[in-house]
Design a protein around this motif. Structure first.
Motif, PDB file in Angstrom:
ATOM      1  N   SER A  23       7.073  -0.466  -7.503  1.00  0.00           N
ATOM      2  CA  SER A  23       6.453  -1.169  -6.373  1.00  0.00           C
ATOM      3  C   SER A  23       7.035  -2.567  -6.231  1.00  0.00           C
ATOM      4  N   ALA A  27       9.218  -3.807  -2.983  1.00  0.00           N
ATOM      5  CA  ALA A  27       8.673  -4.936  -2.224  1.00  0.00           C
ATOM      6  C   ALA A  27       9.665  -6.088  -2.153  1.00  0.00           C
ATOM      7  N   ASP A  32       9.194  -8.145   1.233  1.00  0.00           N
ATOM      8  CA  ASP A  32       7.761  -8.171   1.541  1.00  0.00           C
ATOM      9  C   ASP A  32       6.992  -9.165   0.675  1.00  0.00           C
ATOM     10  N   THR A  43       2.548  -6.479  -4.647  1.00  0.00           N
ATOM     11  CA  THR A  43       3.719  -5.602  -4.538  1.00  0.00           C
ATOM     12  C   THR A  43       3.354  -4.210  -4.029  1.00  0.00           C
ATOM     13  N   THR A  46       1.986  -3.434   1.142  1.00  0.00           N
ATOM     14  CA  THR A  46       2.714  -3.242   2.400  1.00  0.00           C
ATOM     15  C   THR A  46       3.408  -1.886   2.389  1.00  0.00           C
ATOM     16  N   GLU A  49       5.777   0.564   0.120  1.00  0.00           N
ATOM     17  CA  GLU A  49       5.446   0.455  -1.300  1.00  0.00           C
ATOM     18  C   GLU A  49       3.965   0.707  -1.578  1.00  0.00           C
ATOM     19  N   SER A  50       3.107   0.469  -0.564  1.00  0.00           N
ATOM     20  CA  SER A  50       1.677   0.725  -0.763  1.00  0.00           C
ATOM     21  C   SER A  50       1.420   2.221  -0.981  1.00  0.00           C
TER      22      SER A  50
END
Length: 254
Positions: A23, A27, A32, A43, A46, A49-50
């Motif tokens: 993650s 990110a 991000d 991390t 968004t 990656e979420s």
């Protein structure tokens, strides 16, 4: 399956670390988050990656819960007369289970989307995990040297102390920095995810974010110490044929 149970804590720990790192790298590569020590949740808040963070952290929670149940049954098997140990074992399983449940909520209620849910369940996940670690450390002491060792107890004690100190620093500096910095980032989550050294209260923020990573690592390391007891567990699969009932008087369901 002789001595293969020790693989479970190894795989669970590896999965947790992989979740944090993949993650983070996604990110950072997408821009991000600011790359220097973002919070773990930053991390994974968004897309995309979420999605990765949510899926893998949920799997981590499930593997941790399975290990806790096995640990509970192992302690129950060898404890025959210590009522306090039995009580610690039951309380530990309940607290550990709650920690795993809250971990799934951390995974699926992203920080910038539903902050009012994410923040308290994040604190509950870490807090309950540390309480679980402390209980397991005391259980290890009580079961030594017959079913554990002083070395394992000492290691778990050191990890628990390190986790408790990191947890205190995390929320001491984290709440302070967040409260002071709201004057410049307000409700702008994008701005908060890119907290830079030139921004206000960076020093408080960096102590808090490093402490969060330390808490996460101590929880993973403690989980890894279960390898010692799990290496002593052997599973045997015994197939058993169940004959169909031939009782003419058995009730029928219509």
């Amino acid at each position: 399956m002789n001595n293969l149970m020790c693989i479970l804590p190894i795989l669970g720990s590896a999965l947790a670390l992989f979740t944090f790192l993949i993650s983070y790298f996604v990110a950072v590569l997408r821009g991000d988050v600011y790359p220097w020590w973002p919070f773990i949740s930053d991390t994974g808040t968004t897309v995309p990656e979420s999605c990765i963070f949510g899926e893998l952290l949920t799997l981590t929670a499930i593997s941790a819960l399975v290990a806790m149940v096995i640990r509970y049954k192992w302690i129950e098997l060898f404890n025959t007369d210590d009522k306090k140990l039995r009580k610690f074992n039951i309380i530990g399983l309940v607290i550990g289970g709650l920690s795993c449940f809250f971990m799934t909520m951390v995974a699926n209620f992203q920080e910038t989307k539903i902050r009012d849910v994410h923040m308290p369940v994040s604190a509950a996940t870490f807090g309950l995990a540390l309480v679980y670690n402390i209980l397991q450390t005391e259980i290890t002491r009580r079961m030594s040297p017959q079913h554990s060792t002083i070395c394992v107890w000492t290691l778990r004690l050191l990890i628990s102390v390190a986790g408790a100190i990191s947890f205190t620093l995390l929320y001491g500096f984290g709440l302070t920095s967040d409260g002071l910095a709201r004057s410049w980032y307000g409700n702008d989550s994008e701005k908060r995810l890119h907290w830079k050294p030139t921004d206000p209260d960076w020093d408080l923020h960096i102590v808090a974010s490093i402490s969060e990573w330390c808490v996460g690592i101590t929880v993973v390391l403690f989980y890894l110490t279960f390898c010692y007891e799990f290496s002593k567990i052997k599973l045997r699969l015994i197939p058993e044929r169940v004959e169909a009932s031939t009782d003419d008087d058995a009730p029928l369901l219509s």
